[in-house]
Each structure stands twice: as structure tokens, then as C-alpha cells.
Design a protein around this motif. Sequence first.
Motif, PDB file in Angstrom:
ATOM      1  N   ASN B 168      61.626 116.790 -16.497  1.00 55.07           N
ATOM      2  CA  ASN B 168      60.381 117.441 -16.091  1.00 55.07           C
ATOM      3  C   ASN B 168      60.463 118.051 -14.708  1.00 55.07           C
ATOM      4  N   SER B 171      59.709 121.879 -14.438  1.00 52.97           N
ATOM      5  CA  SER B 171      58.324 122.369 -14.521  1.00 52.97           C
ATOM      6  C   SER B 171      57.519 121.934 -13.303  1.00 52.97           C
ATOM      7  N   ILE B 172      57.834 120.748 -12.774  1.00 57.04           N
ATOM      8  CA  ILE B 172      57.103 120.295 -11.584  1.00 57.04           C
ATOM      9  C   ILE B 172      57.465 121.174 -10.388  1.00 57.04           C
ATOM     10  N   ARG B 175      55.725 124.518 -10.676  1.00 58.96           N
ATOM     11  CA  ARG B 175      54.310 124.394 -10.348  1.00 58.96           C
ATOM     12  C   ARG B 175      54.114 124.287  -8.838  1.00 58.96           C
ATOM     13  N   LYS B 178      54.529 127.569  -7.153  1.00 61.31           N
ATOM     14  CA  LYS B 178      53.341 128.396  -7.355  1.00 61.31           C
ATOM     15  C   LYS B 178      52.199 127.933  -6.472  1.00 61.31           C
ATOM     16  N   ARG B 179      52.141 126.622  -6.247  1.00 62.55           N
ATOM     17  CA  ARG B 179      51.089 126.096  -5.372  1.00 62.55           C
ATOM     18  C   ARG B 179      51.192 126.744  -3.989  1.00 62.55           C
ATOM     19  N   ARG B 182      50.044 130.357  -4.063  1.00 65.15           N
ATOM     20  CA  ARG B 182      48.635 130.608  -4.330  1.00 65.15           C
ATOM     21  C   ARG B 182      47.742 130.231  -3.170  1.00 65.15           C
ATOM     22  N   GLU B 248      48.683 114.801  -3.389  1.00 64.19           N
ATOM     23  CA  GLU B 248      48.478 114.206  -4.716  1.00 64.19           C
ATOM     24  C   GLU B 248      47.622 112.952  -4.602  1.00 64.19           C
ATOM     25  N   ARG B 251      43.917 114.101  -3.586  1.00 65.54           N
ATOM     26  CA  ARG B 251      43.199 114.708  -4.707  1.00 65.54           C
ATOM     27  C   ARG B 251      43.243 113.853  -5.959  1.00 65.54           C
ATOM     28  N   THR B 253      45.429 113.419  -8.025  1.00 65.96           N
ATOM     29  CA  THR B 253      46.155 113.966  -9.163  1.00 65.96           C
ATOM     30  C   THR B 253      47.393 113.150  -9.474  1.00 65.96           C
ATOM     31  N   ILE B 254      47.714 112.211  -8.583  1.00 64.57           N
ATOM     32  CA  ILE B 254      48.872 111.361  -8.828  1.00 64.57           C
ATOM     33  C   ILE B 254      48.665 110.548 -10.106  1.00 64.57           C
ATOM     34  N   MET B 257      49.383 112.514 -13.172  1.00 65.49           N
ATOM     35  CA  MET B 257      50.814 112.843 -13.160  1.00 65.49           C
ATOM     36  C   MET B 257      51.660 111.660 -13.601  1.00 65.49           C
ATOM     37  N   ASN B 326      40.815 137.155  -5.620  1.00 63.99           N
ATOM     38  CA  ASN B 326      40.705 136.926  -7.056  1.00 63.99           C
ATOM     39  C   ASN B 326      40.116 138.152  -7.772  1.00 63.99           C
ATOM     40  N   PRO B 380      47.126 133.727 -12.744  1.00 63.43           N
ATOM     41  CA  PRO B 380      46.672 133.309 -14.071  1.00 63.43           C
ATOM     42  C   PRO B 380      45.284 133.838 -14.368  1.00 63.43           C
ATOM     43  N   SER B 381      44.511 134.086 -13.287  1.00 60.80           N
ATOM     44  CA  SER B 381      43.138 134.502 -13.513  1.00 60.80           C
ATOM     45  C   SER B 381      43.081 135.965 -13.936  1.00 60.80           C
TER      46      SER B 381
END
Lengths: 295, 538
Positions: B168, B171-172, B175, B178-179, B182, B248, B251, B253-254, B257, B326, B380-381
Motif C-alpha cells: 500500500n 498509494s499512500i 496521496r 497530492k496533499r 493541494r 493524522e 485529524r 484519520t489515523i 488508516m 476551486n 478532483p473537483s
Amino acid sequence: MNDVNVIEVSNLTKWYPDVLAVNRISFSVKKGQVVGFLGPNGAGKTTTLKMLTCFLPPTSGDAWVGGQSVSQDPAGVRRRIGYLTEHNALYEEMGVEEYLRFRASLKGVPWRLRKQYVEEALESCRLTEVRHRLVGHLSKGYRQRVGMADTLVHKPPVLILDEPTVGLDPGQIIEVRALIKEVAKQNTVLLSTHYLAEVEQICDHVVIIHRGTIVANDSVETLRRGSDGSTASLESVFMKLIADTDRKAQENSDGAERKKSDEGVRDSAGQETSGDEEVRDSAGQETSGDEEVSQ
Amino acid sequence: MTAVAQGTAESGAFSNGPSAGGGQDSRSIKVVAVLAWLSGIAVVAKGLMLLMRTNAQPPQAAFLVGFGLLWSGLGLAIFRKPSEQSLSLAGLLALGTLVAALLFKSVWGSTAVRWTVLVWSLVVDLSVTAAYVHFVQREEHREGALLDNRFLRIAHLAGASQVVCLRNTGSIAWRELKRYFRAPSSYVILGLFLVYQGLVFYIAVRYLNDPNAPHGAPMKFFFGGPFWFWPLECFIIAIITMDTMADEQIRRTIEPMLTVPVHESELVIGKFLGALGFFVFLWVGTFMYVVMLVAHAQGIHPASVMNLALFGGFAALWLFLSVGTNRVGFSGVATWVMTAVAGVAAVTYGSSGLAWGRVLSLLGVTAVPVAAVLGRELIPSAKAGWARFLLGAIALAGYAVLAWYGYDLTRVLFHEAGRNAPNLGPVLSGYLGAVGIGAAGIALGILFSSLTRDLKLSCMLTFIVLFLLIIVKIMLLPEVNIIETSWVRHLMMHLNFFDYMYDFSRGIVDTRQLTLLGTVIVLCLYGASRAVQVFKGR
């Protein structure tokens, strides 16, 4: 309906540095069941779910999810569950579809199936019209749906949802509940919540946890019927169970106070906690007795 | 569903420890354990012998004894109950031994011992990793997912066991990259980074133009010698890494994940690669200076090179606007207009007679697929089709405006004539050094970021530790001479990043230095993934 236990919890215990969060709880969830996991704040609900999803290791005891042991094979368990976390934390800078694809790849959905699975998750959670928007720009209801789509995207046999309707407006709550009902037709669901109405609507079985121990584990009807045959509301049953446990805890803590003056302080963490722990211990024994009776 | 149907009716069967099943595998693991234990004892014995000699060398002996004890302890632990952790730790330790045997000559007492250690650690590393592969495979055989990839197996056999879970990581890392792209602040960081580096380059060139200046190439001064390279390098690393793991945690998000089949090490390595990608991207802009030097050596006015810079700059501006506002349509049109204006201005005021058409046609052609990918992945938007169309349009517009002049960049870059043309070897090794030391710094920053969720604290720790590794240079100066113990001095000399960069900027690529940077990276990432395991629930 198959009679196999998809989730099996046996004597699961969790100690935080000086707090006993979950105390030797045992229960099981059969295949296809929708089980409500109830309890007041701080009862140990989220801690239990975190152990079931292999986020936290249990201090002792074990649990099996989909036949895999939480302590022996975390990767196996994680592959079989869809977990909606308490705060539904998402990566805000990602697009909805992009986020789901990312999650699908982490969850081991093969590359060929990824597009199709994501598409199905988007559709079942009615997210198709916002698929290109950033997660950070969505309303709370939509975010919750993204979270649900994420739990569904790899088509797991077991869903574990931690307070999926908290903080939503009534319309959104109804939507998310309908979604869970829909999902529950095909999956086994363990649903933690504060809303008793939700349990009555969705679940066919209830596990109530308080002060780290299980105080009730029964089907919704049996629980409401009570010992004397009259039907009470789930709310009053719940309040009574909580009050009973608290009263027992109070009595035991008085007893423990007296006992402690003989034995000395057991725990360096302080008298309060020390008393509390013993209370929980004895409360655990009490309720496990209750459980056997009710079963 | 069918897999679940096996159920927990016979849940007792699952409670067996991993060591209980599979006779042959555990036997081979036990052989490895005994091997590790015996060799650990042997190293302890060697250390004690050293200590008892008349000309005893306590540091060496202590090193050997501690090392041997660690090994034998680990061997016992594996023998008792092999686990993913103990095996991977053994693999790492063997790798560390290998590196130590390569790096430090004097510690081992004699050349023969050093070579023995070298070969032995190689053998143990390979057998431990092989055992680990068996182990993990058995654990995962129902799914068969983890190690069915031949490349992963080879990668695993080749080194650190922790690196096994690379499934993985890609993909991580993507991402994570991209973070960075962005966050509008990243573009500010990029801009300020280039302002500082541009100033440094300008100073270097001006300084070397002075008749009394020492002889030297500008890029050498840019990378190595003076002190100006370091503050920004250290600071930018601290800035990029301070929120990698802490974010992480903050927020939360850990939790999502680490409740999917992702290992902590995959998360950490992914983060590392993402941050490294952004760091490399920062440096890519400075390659403009090399192009300018080459162009200058060819008699081309550097101003025309600026056309190229403008082109890239406006593409970045477009991305920035579209991410920041945006509103893809608006930013696309705005940038298109600005690019056209700038293009005309550059052609008008740039030195005439210089043609960049072929260069830009090259760029224009490559820009379309790049733009297609960027349009889909970075925004993506956006309605993806529009994004791709607009990016392609910008590329083609740049091409159309500037195609009046033609010059072949490849001929400029690789033309051998030109007395003052920079030698590309040292330049490339300079970049290798900047990125290599950057990678070690990023690993360090990720370690600190995983230890605390306080951004300021992790930023400060990273900066100070990195800066200390440079200040060492001053500490070791004969005039200062803070450190008097000889073996500490010796160790410090090996850990002196300042001299590393000095060498790199002169085209010296020392494998010992690379190995040490690699070791720092591996150890820091290993520590970070352990820290995540421990702290994730807090």
C-alpha cells in the motif's frame, strides 16, 4: 439465517494507564444479525469497537471477527470488516470518488474491480452527484454518507458502525438509518449508538454496556417485555439498567471503602480509581450472572 | 461471506499462538534463532577477550559486548516465540551489523574479524528474512495476498524486513504527494524556496565574477562550500515534515488508516516517499540555473532561458489558482491570458535571434499527457475533461507564442564545446547530495512528528538535530575542539553532514556516506513506525 457467530468476544479487557475501560466483557453476534451496542458516554463502547477493529490491542481476553483472532491476526480481521469511526475522519483535500478509490486500494480490492465497487458504493450511498467535489466542501450529512460508502466499498461481511447518526439533522438521521437498514439486509452489523429509537427501528438484538461491563444482552422484544410480562419502552428499561448498575456500584464502593481501610490502598493511581475498579469487578460478576439468567 | 461461515464455532482453534502451527517453518526459524544466539555469545566472548588484554580498549569492548548481548537476547526471544516483530528486528539488526562492518574499520580488532562479521551478518540477514517470509506467508496463507509478488519477495530478501509491506506504500505516497500540491501554502513555500535559492545563485555568480575571487564553478558554491546552503535545507525539511504524522493524529484519520489492512510501516514509508517527492520537486526548479549556465557558455543570453522558466511558472500558477479558488474555468482562462501576455513580453524583450521553438514543442508535446494526468489527479473537483483540455490548451498556447524562435535544447545541454560550461557530473552529484541529506532529514522529521502531535515541537526538534549534524563541523575545528575523547571524535567525523555536502558538491560520491544516510533513513522510519504503533491510541 445462519447460526454462526461472526463476532465472538470473550473476556475482553482494556486497561488505559490507570483506568479500566472495558472489564472482561463477552458477547457474540450471529451472522446476519443487526446488533445495537448501547451505553452512556464513557461506558467503554468505543474502546470495545477499537479493539474489535484491531486499532487498540486488548489488555487481556480475545475476540474473533469473521473467524480471525483480533490479537493473533489483525490483518485478517481488518480485511473482513468495514468500520465507520466515531469521528468519521476523512481526508478533506480529496475528492469523494478519489477518496473511495484510495480506500478501496488500501482495502485490497483488486484493480480490475475497483472502479465497479466504487461505483456501487457511490450509488448505494447516493453520492453520485457529489463524486467530484472535495470531501472538505461537503455538508456533515454527505460526509457521513462518504464514511458509509467507505465502510461498504470492499463489500465486507461485517460492518462496525460507531455512532453513525451523531450530529446530523433529523432528515439526515432518517436517511442514514434507511441506509443502514438497507445494508443490514446483506451484512452483519454491530451498531453503537445513543439513540434508543434507532435501536428499536433497526436492530434485532441489543448489548448494553455500562461502566465497562455488559449489563444486558438480549433481543429487543425480550428486553422490553420484562420479568412480569408487561411491555415497557426501551428507554425506561435502559434507564433502569443503568440506575441499577450505578446503585450496585455505589453500594460496592461503600463496601470497598470499608475494606480498603483494612487492606490498605491497592492502587497507586489514587483512592478514587482504586475503589472504582473494585466496584467494576464486582459489578461485572453480578451482571454476568444476570446474563445467564436471561439467556 | 463463505470465509466467515467457517465461523468461530471452533474459535478455540484460532487461539493457538503463531509458533504452534506449521512444524517445518518453525523449525527453520528456530535454527535461525539458535544461530543468532550462538553468534551473539561469540561476539560477547570476543568483547570480553578484548577487555582482558593488556592494551584494553574499553569502548570497543563495550560495543562488542552490548552488541553480542542484543543479538543473543533476540535469538532467545525468537526461539521462545517467533513473532513478526522479533524477526524483523533481527533482520534490521543484521543489516545494521553489515553496515557497521562496512563503515567502521577499527572497532573489530582485526581485519579477519571484520570480514567474518561482514559475511556472518549477511548470512544471518538473509536467513532471518527468509524465515520472516515463511512466517508471514504462513500467517497470511488464507488470503495469499502479502507475498505472492515476486518483486516483494526479492525486495524483502535483499534487506530490512520492515520494508516487506510495500503493497500500500505506493498509494499512500501518491496521496501524500497530492496533499502537498493541494495545500496553497505549498506553492508559497515553493516560491520562497526559489527566491532564496535564486539569491544564493546570484551571490555565487557575482562573487566568482570578482577578479580576486578564488577559482571555482558556480554550482559548487551553490551547493557546497559556504554556509548558506544549510539554513534553508534544514528549515525546509522541518517545515515539510512537521505535520506528516502529527496531522493524522490531530485529524484522527489515523484510525481509519490503521483499521484497514495497512501496516504502520507502510504508512510511514508512504509518508516518507510523499514528502521526499515534494522535496525533490522543490529542487527541480533550481535546475534552471544549470540551464542558464550552459546557455551562457553557449553565448545565449540568459534572459531567453527565462522564457522557459515563465512557462513552467505559469503552469504552476494555473494549478495554484485552480486549487486555491476551486474555480477551474476562471483560473484556466486567467492563466491562459497571463501566459500569452508573458510569452509576448518575453519574446519582445528577450534577446533576439534565439529560438526556443523546438524546446517548447518538445515541452508542449510532453505537456499534454502530463496535463491529462495532472488534470485528473490533482484537481478532483474539476470536470476532468475541461481540466485536461485547459491544461493542454495552455501548453499549446505557450508553444504557439514562443515557437517563433527555434533552438534545440538537447544540443545546448549536451554540447561539449564551451569553456565555461559547467561540468554536469559534480552538478548531478550535488543534487544527489541535497536530496540524499534531505531524505535523511525527512526521515528524522517523520520520526519526531510521530513522537509528538505538537507541530511546533516536532519542527524545532528536527531543525535543531539537523543543524547539530552540521555544527559538528565547527565543533571539530582545531581552534574550537570541544570534543576530546578520540572515539567520539571519530564517530562525529562520520556524522558530519557539512563535509558530506562539501564532497558531493565536488563530484565525490562516497558509498560510506550514502550507506550512512541510508541507515539513518531506515532507523528513523523504523522508529517512527514503532512510535505510531505505541501512540496511535492516545
